[in-house]
Scaffold this motif. Structure first.
Motif, mmCIF file in Angstrom:
data_model
loop_
_atom_site.group_PDB
_atom_site.id
_atom_site.type_symbol
_atom_site.label_atom_id
_atom_site.label_comp_id
_atom_site.label_asym_id
_atom_site.label_seq_id
_atom_site.Cartn_x
_atom_site.Cartn_y
_atom_site.Cartn_z
ATOM 1 N N PRO A 35 4.026 21.329 35.189
ATOM 2 C CA PRO A 35 3.594 20.603 34.006
ATOM 3 C C PRO A 35 4.670 20.547 32.952
ATOM 4 N N ILE A 36 4.630 19.491 32.178
ATOM 5 C CA ILE A 36 5.457 19.621 30.981
ATOM 6 C C ILE A 36 4.405 19.534 29.573
ATOM 7 N N THR A 37 5.109 20.009 28.667
ATOM 8 C CA THR A 37 4.466 20.346 27.454
ATOM 9 C C THR A 37 5.021 19.454 26.459
ATOM 10 N N LEU A 38 3.724 18.438 25.905
ATOM 11 C CA LEU A 38 4.125 17.443 24.768
ATOM 12 C C LEU A 38 3.456 18.050 23.620
ATOM 13 N N ILE A 39 4.392 18.447 22.499
ATOM 14 C CA ILE A 39 3.869 18.947 21.362
ATOM 15 C C ILE A 39 3.569 17.761 20.148
ATOM 16 N N ALA A 85 12.808 22.825 18.403
ATOM 17 C CA ALA A 85 14.343 22.848 18.747
ATOM 18 C C ALA A 85 15.059 24.179 18.688
ATOM 19 N N ARG A 86 14.431 25.298 17.936
ATOM 20 C CA ARG A 86 14.744 26.640 17.800
ATOM 21 C C ARG A 86 14.349 27.432 18.988
ATOM 22 N N THR A 87 13.447 27.443 19.861
ATOM 23 C CA THR A 87 13.035 27.967 20.711
ATOM 24 C C THR A 87 12.935 27.423 22.156
ATOM 25 N N ALA A 88 12.607 26.154 22.359
ATOM 26 C CA ALA A 88 12.697 25.827 23.849
ATOM 27 C C ALA A 88 13.874 25.309 24.592
ATOM 28 N N THR A 94 9.748 20.841 27.725
ATOM 29 C CA THR A 94 8.903 20.863 26.467
ATOM 30 C C THR A 94 9.580 19.847 25.489
ATOM 31 N N ILE A 95 8.765 18.637 25.239
ATOM 32 C CA ILE A 95 9.363 17.644 24.372
ATOM 33 C C ILE A 95 8.398 17.565 23.182
ATOM 34 N N THR A 96 8.507 16.592 22.327
ATOM 35 C CA THR A 96 7.525 16.664 21.006
ATOM 36 C C THR A 96 7.580 15.310 20.531
ATOM 37 N N GLN A 97 6.503 14.663 20.001
ATOM 38 C CA GLN A 97 6.489 13.503 19.019
ATOM 39 C C GLN A 97 7.263 13.827 17.749
ATOM 40 N N PHE A 98 8.153 13.049 17.495
ATOM 41 C CA PHE A 98 8.961 13.034 16.370
ATOM 42 C C PHE A 98 8.618 12.247 15.128
#
Length: 325
Positions: A35-39, A85-88, A94-98
């Motif tokens: 699974p992928i995590t989307l922050i 950005a610092r930990t993944a 691990t990706i994120t909405q920006f």
């Protein structure tokens, strides 16, 4: 060391290098195998969360793996992406909405991340419909009523936003400067907290994306103004800030990013899955509910847009007196 031993050693090194080179594309080819995590850097229940959960579900079906949404609100939408950005690891899991606040916060205070250099841009997705709402029993029947009250009592008339440096905050700061009034800004962690504060009478107004839609349609809130280039199709009777003469227009485009240094093959897989998800009728339906438009950009085009927006917003923040000292 004999000549044969040296030769064997060199052959072993060469074989190891070839195996490593062959292994890299194989790893990308196997992605994703978990699974992928989307922050989502805002609380559950808001407009961004509603959009991202639908998009994650559709893209997960394309990838053959579930995409788990993790809400990480705070710092005007910058806590989640900044932490990533610092930990993944840059492995695509691990990706994120920006949000656009990422391109502004670095001008306003010292950050442990750089909005351009510390991220891999994957895809541009959409932009917000921002609006200004009050409770339905508010004495402010129009936005000009609200501004008139602020002129009468400088610094005492308040509004809430989704955090200092967020787009809803900076829109109002720019508008207040243009209107020559002083407003009292009250920051919140995200949409859900802000909506409840307004409904509970803890703030008299709010500047936010269209997470207020159900309350406006349900009669608990009154929409006084929107911030688009033109009036919305859903609330055509509501004027824009531009037509009221306040000179502010914004949709604050956003997309998806990962940590810097991601494998281009993994980025392409993510991009392609989310692009197909954006083309799904379910996605169009959610955007219509939120009164948002699609804003597709390839990873390269999104990164170029971000560089230009980052430079442009520096001038805005300095003009508003919000730049870091």
């Amino acid at each position: 060391m004999t000549t044969n031993t040296v030769r064997r050693h060199l052959l072993a090194l060469a074989a190891a290098s070839l195996a490593a080179a062959a292994g890299a594309p194989a790893r990308a080819q196997d992605f994703p195998n978990k699974p992928i995590t989307l922050i989502v850097p805002f609380p559950a229940g808001g407009s961004t969360d509603r959009h991202m959960r639908t998009l994650a579900d559709l893209a997960g079906k394309q990838l053959g793996q579930s995409i788990i949404v993790e809400n990480k609100p705070g710092a005007g939408g910058t806590l989640g992406p900044g932490t990533m950005a610092r930990t993944a690891r840059p492995d695509g899991y691990t990706i994120t909405q920006f949000p656009m606040s990422m391109l502004r916060m670095a001008h306003m205070q010292k950050t442990a991340w750089h909005p351009i250099n510390d991220f891999t841009y994957i895809i541009g997705v959409s932009g917000y419909t921002f609006g200004f709402t009050v409770r339905s029993d508010s004495p402010y029947k129009t936005f000009n009523d609200y501004i008139a009250a602020a002129r009468k009592s400088p610094g005492t008339v308040d509004y809430g936003s989704t955090g200092a440096g967020s787009s809803p905050h900076l829109l109002m700061e720019e508008l207040a400067e243009n209107a020559k009034v002083r407003l009292n800004h009250v920051p919140f962690k995200g949409n859900a907290d802000l909506q409840q504060a307004l409904l509970g009478g803890h703030v008299s107004a709010q500047s936010d994306a269209s997470g207020w839609d159900k309350y406006v349609d349900g009669g608990q809130m009154r929409l006084l103004m929107t911030f688009g280039e033109k009036r919305t199709q859903r609330w055509p009777q509501v004027p824009t800030a531009k037509e009221l003469g306040y000179g502010v227009v914004s949709t604050s485009p956003y997309g998806l990013v990962g940590p810097k240094g991601m494998d281009p093959a993994v980025v392409k897989k993510l991009h392609d899955a989310f692009k197909k998800a954006m083309e799904d009728p379910r996605h169009a339906e959610v955007l219509a509910q939120l009164n948002q438009d699609a804003w597709y950009r390839s990873g390269a085009d999104y990164a170029q847009w971000a560089r230009e927006a980052y430079a442009k917003d520096r001038a805005l923040i300095e003009r508003l007196g919000l730049a870091a000292k």
